[in-house]
Design an enzyme around this catalytic site. Structure first.
Site, short mmCIF file in Angstrom:
data_model
loop_
_atom_site.label_atom_id
_atom_site.label_comp_id
_atom_site.label_asym_id
_atom_site.label_seq_id
_atom_site.Cartn_x
_atom_site.Cartn_y
_atom_site.Cartn_z
N ASP A 247 87.52 43.61 40.74
CA ASP A 247 87.05 44.88 40.17
C ASP A 247 88.11 45.35 39.19
OD1 ASP A 247 86.49 47.54 39.64
OD2 ASP A 247 85.75 47.94 41.67
N MET A 248 87.73 45.49 37.93
CA MET A 248 88.71 45.84 36.89
C MET A 248 89.30 47.23 37.09
SD MET A 248 86.03 46.25 33.78
CE MET A 248 84.60 47.31 33.89
N HIS A 265 82.33 49.98 25.93
CA HIS A 265 81.22 50.81 25.41
C HIS A 265 80.22 51.19 26.51
CE1 HIS A 265 78.05 47.50 24.22
NE2 HIS A 265 78.48 47.36 25.44
N ASP A 266 80.39 50.61 27.71
CA ASP A 266 79.53 50.96 28.85
C ASP A 266 80.07 52.15 29.64
OD1 ASP A 266 77.60 49.07 28.57
OD2 ASP A 266 78.52 47.62 29.93
N GLU A 294 84.67 45.80 19.93
CA GLU A 294 83.71 46.90 20.01
C GLU A 294 83.39 47.40 18.60
OE1 GLU A 294 82.18 48.11 22.55
OE2 GLU A 294 83.40 47.69 24.32
N GLU A 325 79.03 54.21 21.51
CA GLU A 325 79.89 53.57 20.50
C GLU A 325 80.84 54.64 19.98
OE1 GLU A 325 79.73 50.44 20.43
OE2 GLU A 325 77.80 50.18 21.41
#
Ligand SMILES: C[S@@+](CC[C@H](N)C(=O)[O-])C[C@H]1O[C@@H](n2cnc3c(N)ncnc32)[C@H](O)[C@@H]1O
Ligand SMILES: O=c1cc(-c2ccc(O)cc2)oc2c(O)c(O)ccc12
Length: 359
Positions: A247-248, A265-266, A294, A325
């Site tokens: 998990d980041m 971007h999420d 991105e 964005e």
């Protein structure tokens, strides 16, 4: 004088009407392109090996002769939009591929056809139709709810997990765009970005498409992919990259460079800061870097088409995900809050940029 003023205001009025007509019908630009891809028009012209007449085209596509005028009308708008060249030969229309339609050959290894079919699909359109209801929704304060939820009662990922066809469409769309983008990036900017690295971890790297292309072009770089357990469990070993479950938000494995492609971007600004702090911990203070792929909205202000496309991608992200964005100022604030000392926009490849953030 009065007559001249009357004429001028009438012209403005008519131009405004045309503007509205043009804008409201624009969705048919994408649907006409989707139609040509589904009929496999680019494949047929490509396989023919030379410009193709309308009658050759309908024969190759097994379309009844009586439907030729309809295909001709679809081709006319696509010629007008730059997807095909056309000229007359013996009174008959002849069609040729342009650089854009060469990228839409379904059977080609470098094809954006799956991306077009997904982006112009009914599910994304339904999410778009729900935008006003979503904005008005009093419970809209739930930051995890998207217009896609309003349309389908669930997130795009929950929807995909229940519909294998949509899941395949979505995954193929992402993979196709990634392959085309990464091919160009590795060819043109690979040495600058990856040439001096010994290791790289592709955080949220999914199927490992991007890092596999880096590993293939730069065998000296040991590449790994960090993703959630359920994603990693689905990935077959490919001999190019090592898949790591994790998990980041908790831990990022150590490497000379961390790649974050279409991940940030999420997430909200606060979550981006948390992810980037973990990435910073993973890289050496000297010579380490985080490579972020991105959109940097309005970075290439000279290109109206790029900026408009970034605005549209931002709206797409708003309809199907909780992401957004960002422009350069938003990125800069996030990098500084995550403790990075500096950053550099290395290159600008149309809609997307490559940014390096340094500890
Ligand atoms: C939009 S996809 C991008 C995939 C890939 N980087 C690409 O460019 O095609 C986001 C990825 O982040 C992964 N992801 C989401 N939350 C994560 C987490 N907490 N830790 C690691 N990966 C995560 C998802 O599983 C997914 O593969
Ligand atoms: O529906 C999408 C599309 C993207 C996307 C498409 C093309 C690109 O060049 C970048 C991103 O990304 C998505 C995403 O990250 C997500 O979490 C949900 C949906 C989409």
């Amino acid at each position: 004088m009065e007559e001249e003023n009357r004429k001028r205001s009438s012209t403005k009025f008519i131009q405004a009407r045309t503007h509205i007509w043009n804008h409201m019908l624009r969705y048919l630009d994408s649907l006409s392109l989707k139609c040509a891809i589904e009929l496999r028009v680019p494949d047929a012209i490509h396989n023919h090996g030379s410009p193709m007449t309308l009658s050759e085209l309908i024969q190759a596509l097994h379309i009844p002769t009586s439907r030729a005028p309809f295909l001709q009308r679809i081709m006319r708008i696509l010629v007008n939009s730059g997807f095909f060249f056309s000229f007359k030969r013996n009174e008959e229309e002849v069609y040729e591929l342009t650089t854009s339609s060469k990228l839409l050959i379904k059977g080609s290894i470098n094809s954006l056809a799956p991306l077009v079919v997904y982006m112009s699909g009914l599910e994304t359109e339904m999410a778009g139709q729900a935008m006003s209801a979503w904005i008005k929704d009093a419970s809209g304060d739930d930051e995890n709810k998207t217009p896609f939820h309003v349309a389908y009662g669930k997130s795009v990922f929950e929807f995909a997990s229940e519909r294998p066809e949509f899941n395949t469409l979505f995954n193929e769309a992402m993979a196709s765009d990634s392959k085309v983008f990464m091919g160009e990036l590795v060819k043109e900017w690979g040495d600058v970005l990856f040439g001096k690295l010994r290791s790289l971890v592709d955080v949220g790297g999914g199927t490992g498409g991007a890092s596999s292309m880096i590993a293939e072009a730069f065998p000296a770089v040991k590449c790994s992919v960090l993703d959630l357990a359920h994603v990693v469990d689905m990935q077959p070993e490919n001999g190019l990259v090592e898949f790591v479950k994790g998990d980041m938000f908790i831990h990022v494995p150590a490497a000379d460079a961390v790649l974050l492609k279409w991940v940030l971007h999420d997430w909200s600004n606060d979550d981006c800061v948390k992810i980037l702090k973990k990435c910073k911990e993973a890289i050496p203070n000297k010579g380490g870097k985080v490579i972020i792929i991105e959109a940097v909205v309005e970075h290439d202000v000279d290109s109206d088409e790029t900026t408009k496309t970034q605005y549209l991608l931002d709206i797409h992200m708003m309809t199907v995900s909780t992401g957004k964005e960002r422009d350069e100022n938003e990125w800069k604030t996030i990098f500084l809050q995550a403790g990075f000392l500096s950053y550099k926009i290395i290159c600008d490849l149309g809609v997307h940029c490559v940014i390096e953030a340094y500890p």
